[in-house]
Design an enzyme around this catalytic site. Structure first.
Site, PDB file in Angstrom:
ATOM      1  N   LYS A  44      -5.866  -6.323  -3.614  1.00  0.00           N
ATOM      2  CA  LYS A  44      -6.911  -6.365  -4.639  1.00  0.00           C
ATOM      3  C   LYS A  44      -8.300  -5.978  -4.117  1.00  0.00           C
ATOM      4  CE  LYS A  44      -4.979  -6.899  -7.835  1.00  0.00           C
ATOM      5  NZ  LYS A  44      -3.886  -5.965  -8.287  1.00  0.00           N
ATOM      6  N   GLY A  46      -9.213  -2.727  -3.788  1.00  0.00           N
ATOM      7  CA  GLY A  46      -9.572  -1.374  -4.226  1.00  0.00           C
ATOM      8  C   GLY A  46      -8.695  -0.325  -3.564  1.00  0.00           C
ATOM      9  N   ASN A  48      -5.874   1.147  -4.439  1.00  0.00           N
ATOM     10  CA  ASN A  48      -5.405   2.279  -5.245  1.00  0.00           C
ATOM     11  C   ASN A  48      -6.537   3.245  -5.593  1.00  0.00           C
ATOM     12  OD1 ASN A  48      -2.360   1.913  -6.147  1.00  0.00           O
ATOM     13  ND2 ASN A  48      -3.290  -0.091  -5.867  1.00  0.00           N
ATOM     14  N   TRP A  49      -7.719   2.715  -5.713  1.00  0.00           N
ATOM     15  CA  TRP A  49      -8.885   3.580  -5.935  1.00  0.00           C
ATOM     16  C   TRP A  49      -9.021   4.541  -4.748  1.00  0.00           C
ATOM     17  CZ3 TRP A  49     -14.606   1.460  -6.523  1.00  0.00           C
ATOM     18  CH2 TRP A  49     -15.420   2.491  -7.006  1.00  0.00           C
ATOM     19  N   HIS A  99      -0.676  -3.559   3.431  1.00  0.00           N
ATOM     20  CA  HIS A  99      -1.448  -4.805   3.373  1.00  0.00           C
ATOM     21  C   HIS A  99      -1.122  -5.703   4.574  1.00  0.00           C
ATOM     22  CE1 HIS A  99      -2.766  -3.970  -0.660  1.00  0.00           C
ATOM     23  NE2 HIS A  99      -1.637  -4.241  -1.255  1.00  0.00           N
ATOM     24  N   ARG A 121     -13.478  -5.934   0.426  1.00  0.00           N
ATOM     25  CA  ARG A 121     -14.144  -6.275  -0.848  1.00  0.00           C
ATOM     26  C   ARG A 121     -14.540  -7.739  -0.804  1.00  0.00           C
ATOM     27  NH1 ARG A 121     -11.257  -5.950  -6.915  1.00  0.00           N
ATOM     28  NH2 ARG A 121     -13.204  -5.948  -8.113  1.00  0.00           N
ATOM     29  N   SER A 129      -9.474 -11.156  -9.130  1.00  0.00           N
ATOM     30  CA  SER A 129      -8.603 -10.023  -9.457  1.00  0.00           C
ATOM     31  C   SER A 129      -7.144 -10.396  -9.209  1.00  0.00           C
ATOM     32  CB  SER A 129      -9.005  -8.824  -8.591  1.00  0.00           C
ATOM     33  OG  SER A 129      -8.138  -7.741  -8.790  1.00  0.00           O
ATOM     34  N   SER A 218     -11.386  10.203 -10.331  1.00  0.00           N
ATOM     35  CA  SER A 218     -11.047   8.910  -9.721  1.00  0.00           C
ATOM     36  C   SER A 218     -11.883   7.784 -10.340  1.00  0.00           C
ATOM     37  CB  SER A 218     -11.277   8.951  -8.206  1.00  0.00           C
ATOM     38  OG  SER A 218     -12.642   9.187  -7.926  1.00  0.00           O
ATOM     39  N   MET A 223      -8.717   6.733 -14.140  1.00  0.00           N
ATOM     40  CA  MET A 223      -7.515   6.104 -13.563  1.00  0.00           C
ATOM     41  C   MET A 223      -6.813   5.235 -14.595  1.00  0.00           C
ATOM     42  SD  MET A 223      -8.397   5.159  -9.612  1.00  0.00           S
ATOM     43  CE  MET A 223      -6.796   4.399  -9.332  1.00  0.00           C
ATOM     44  N   LYS A 249     -10.873  -4.715 -14.700  1.00  0.00           N
ATOM     45  CA  LYS A 249     -12.291  -4.507 -15.051  1.00  0.00           C
ATOM     46  C   LYS A 249     -12.980  -3.488 -14.148  1.00  0.00           C
ATOM     47  CE  LYS A 249     -13.588  -8.959 -17.060  1.00  0.00           C
ATOM     48  NZ  LYS A 249     -14.484 -10.122 -16.858  1.00  0.00           N
ATOM     49  N   GLY A 250     -12.619  -3.511 -12.856  1.00  0.00           N
ATOM     50  CA  GLY A 250     -13.205  -2.553 -11.932  1.00  0.00           C
ATOM     51  C   GLY A 250     -14.702  -2.729 -11.725  1.00  0.00           C
TER      52      GLY A 250
HETATM   53  N1  LIG Z   1     -11.434   3.677 -10.035  1.00  0.00           N
HETATM   54  C1  LIG Z   1     -11.679   2.397  -9.874  1.00  0.00           C
HETATM   55  N2  LIG Z   1     -12.952   1.932  -9.915  1.00  0.00           N
HETATM   56  C2  LIG Z   1     -13.235   0.617  -9.743  1.00  0.00           C
HETATM   57  N3  LIG Z   1     -12.293  -0.327  -9.531  1.00  0.00           N
HETATM   58  C3  LIG Z   1     -11.007   0.078  -9.483  1.00  0.00           C
HETATM   59  C4  LIG Z   1     -10.638   1.439  -9.634  1.00  0.00           C
HETATM   60  N4  LIG Z   1      -9.299   1.515  -9.526  1.00  0.00           N
HETATM   61  C5  LIG Z   1      -8.836   0.274  -9.333  1.00  0.00           C
HETATM   62  N5  LIG Z   1      -9.862  -0.595  -9.302  1.00  0.00           N
HETATM   63  C6  LIG Z   1      -9.799  -2.074  -9.171  1.00  0.00           C
HETATM   64  O1  LIG Z   1      -9.241  -2.439  -7.917  1.00  0.00           O
HETATM   65  C7  LIG Z   1      -8.569  -3.702  -8.071  1.00  0.00           C
HETATM   66  C8  LIG Z   1      -7.120  -3.545  -7.612  1.00  0.00           C
HETATM   67  O2  LIG Z   1      -7.157  -3.478  -6.210  1.00  0.00           O
HETATM   68  P1  LIG Z   1      -5.951  -2.862  -5.339  1.00  0.00           P
HETATM   69  O3  LIG Z   1      -5.720  -1.451  -5.719  1.00  0.00           O
HETATM   70  O4  LIG Z   1      -6.267  -3.145  -3.923  1.00  0.00           O
HETATM   71  O5  LIG Z   1      -4.719  -3.741  -5.827  1.00  0.00           O
HETATM   72  S1  LIG Z   1      -3.324  -3.917  -5.051  1.00  0.00           S
HETATM   73  O6  LIG Z   1      -3.538  -4.849  -3.954  1.00  0.00           O
HETATM   74  O7  LIG Z   1      -2.849  -2.646  -4.572  1.00  0.00           O
HETATM   75  O8  LIG Z   1      -2.422  -4.530  -6.078  1.00  0.00           O
HETATM   76  C9  LIG Z   1      -8.682  -4.080  -9.533  1.00  0.00           C
HETATM   77  O9  LIG Z   1      -9.861  -4.872  -9.630  1.00  0.00           O
HETATM   78  P2  LIG Z   1     -10.199  -5.863 -10.831  1.00  0.00           P
HETATM   79  O10 LIG Z   1     -10.535  -4.996 -12.018  1.00  0.00           O
HETATM   80  O11 LIG Z   1     -11.388  -6.657 -10.375  1.00  0.00           O
HETATM   81  O12 LIG Z   1      -8.999  -6.726 -11.079  1.00  0.00           O
HETATM   82  C10 LIG Z   1      -8.838  -2.711 -10.168  1.00  0.00           C
HETATM   83  O13 LIG Z   1      -9.390  -2.739 -11.463  1.00  0.00           O
END
Ligand SMILES: Nc1ncnc2c1ncn2[C@@H]1O[C@H](COP(=O)(O)OS(=O)(=O)O)[C@@H](OP(=O)(O)O)[C@H]1O
Length: 296
Positions: A44, A46, A48-49, A99, A121, A129, A218, A223, A249-250
Site C-alpha cells: 500500500k 504506491g 502499482n503507481w 514486498h 509512504r 489504505s 499514469s 489508472m 483515493k490516491g
Molecule cells: N496513479 C496513482 N496516483 C496516486 N495514488 C495511486 C495511484 N495508483 C495507485 N495509487 C494508490 O496506491 C495505493 C495502493 O498501493 P500499492 O500499489 O502499493 O498496493 S499493493 O500493496 O500493491 O496492494 C492506494 O492508495 P489509497 O487510495 O490511499 O488506498 C492507491 O489508490
C-alpha cells in the site's frame, strides 16, 4: 489451521499463490541479472503507481503496453508462484516487484547490479489504505474494525510484518548506486520531477511529449479507468465482488480523516521512537504536513 496468513520465518504472507516451501525456493535459487529492475515496497505504498510509471518510461510514453497487458504480468510479484515461474527463465530485461523484507530476500540481489527502487509512504496512510483494502479482499486476514487493524499494524502483525522493520531493513542499502528511495508523497507533490529523477536513475531519456504522456497515462484517474491496471479483473476472486476497489483515493494525508486524536498521538510516539536514529529526509511527509490530527 490457517489464521488468515501463511507464515514464513515469523512473517505473515498472503494465503494465495504462496507457500513457505516456495518462498525457500525463491530465496535460495532466484538469480538476479544486472539488467533487472526491481520495485520494492511495504504493501500500500504506491507500488502499482510506480509499475505503471516504469512501464510507460520503458515504452516512451506509448500506452499500448499498459492498455493490453495486466499490471501484474508487466512486473510480476517475485514471491508469488506465478511471479517466480514467469520470471525465472525470462530472457532479456525483467521488471519485478516484491514486498519481501530484506532479510528474507534472495541473496543473489546483493551481488548483482540490478536497479532497485524502494517506494516509501507515510505509514499512517498505508495503515488506512491497507485497512480498506483488506476488508474487501480474500487473501489476507480481514480486520473487524480500524481500531483492531491499528493495533495489528503497530504490533507488526500484518502482511509482510512491521512497517518499521521493513523500512529499516531496505534503507540500509541507501548510498549504493543501484538503489533509489522514492516517496509516494514526492511523487504526488511533483510527479514530473519525480519521474525525471526515475529516468535519470534508470538511464532513460524522454522527449518532452513522451514525458507528458507518461504523466497523463499514469495519473490516478487514468489508472482507475484502465482495466489492465485497476484490478477490476480480479473482482470476485481476490477482491470482493461488489466492494473491492484497488484505486481508492490516491491522496496523501487521508489518515487524518480516520485516526482519533488518541490514535494520532500513539502513532506519533511510536514513529518517533522507532525512527529516531534514521535520516529525517527519508520521511518528507513528516515535514510537509502536520502529523498530529489535533493540529488540523
Ligand atoms: N496513479 C496513482 N496516483 C496516486 N495514488 C495511486 C495511484 N495508483 C495507485 N495509487 C494508490 O496506491 C495505493 C495502493 O498501493 P500499492 O500499489 O502499493 O498496493 S499493493 O500493496 O500493491 O496492494 C492506494 O492508495 P489509497 O487510495 O490511499 O488506498 C492507491 O489508490
Amino acid at each position: 489451521m490457517s489464521d488468515g496468513y501463511v507464515w514464513f520465518e515469523g512473517i505473515p504472507f498472503p494465503v494465495v499463490d504462496f507457500t513457505p516451501e516456495h518462498m525457500r525456493e525463491v530465496q535460495e535459487n532466484f538469480v538476479f541479472k544486472d539488467e533487472d529492475v526491481l520495485i520494492l515496497s511495504f504493501p500500500k505504498s504506491g507500488t502499482n503507481w510506480l509499475i505503471e510509471i516504469l512501464s510507460l518510461i520503458y515504452s516512451k510514453g506509448d500506452p499500448k503496453w499498459i492498455q493490453s497487458v495486466p499490471i501484474w504480468e508487466r512486473s510480476p510479484w517475485l514471491e508469488t508462484m506465478y511471479g517466480y515461474k514467469t520470471l525465472k527463465d525470462k530472457e532479456g530485461p525483467r521488471f519485478m516487484t516484491s514486498h519481501v523484507p530484506i532479510h528474507l530476500f534472495p541473496k543473489s540481489l546483493f551481488k548483482s547490479k540490478a536497479k532497485v527502487i524502494y517506494i516509501i509512504r507515510n505509514p499512517r496512510d498505508i495503515l488506512v489504505s491497507g485497512y480498506f483494502f483488506w476488508i474487501t479482499s480474500n487473501f489476507v486476514k480481514k480486520p473487524e474494525s480500524l481500531e483492531q487493524y491499528f493495533e495489528w499494524f503497530i504490533q507488526g502483525k500484518v502482511v509482510f510484518g512491521s512497517w518499521f522493520d521493513h523500512v529499516r531493513g531496505w534503507i540500509s542499502m541507501q548510498g549504493k548506486e543501484n538503489f533509489l528511495i522514492l516517496s509516494y508523497e514526492e511523487l504526488k507533490r511533483d510527479t514530473r520531477s519525480a519521474v525525471q529523477k526515475l529516468c535519470q536513475f534508470l538511464g532513460k531519456k524522454l522527449e518532452p511529449e513522451e514525458l507528458n504522456s507518461v504523466l497523463q497515462n499514469s495519473s490516478f484517474q487514468a489508472m482507475k479507468e484502465n482495466k489492465m491496471s485497476n484490478y477490476s479483473m480480479l473482482r470476485g476472486w481476490l477482491l470482493d465482488q461488489k466492494n473491492g476497489s484497488f484505486m481508492r483515493k490516491g491522496i496523501s494525508g487521508d489518515w487524518k480523516n480516520y485516526f482519533t486524536v488518541a490514535q494520532a498521538e500513539v502513532f506519533d510516539k511510536i514513529f518517533q521512537e522507532k525512527t529516531a536514529d534514521l535520516p529525517r529526509e527519508l520521511f518528507p511527509w513528516e515535514e510537509w504536513s502536520n502529523t498530529s490530527r489535533s493540529q488540523r
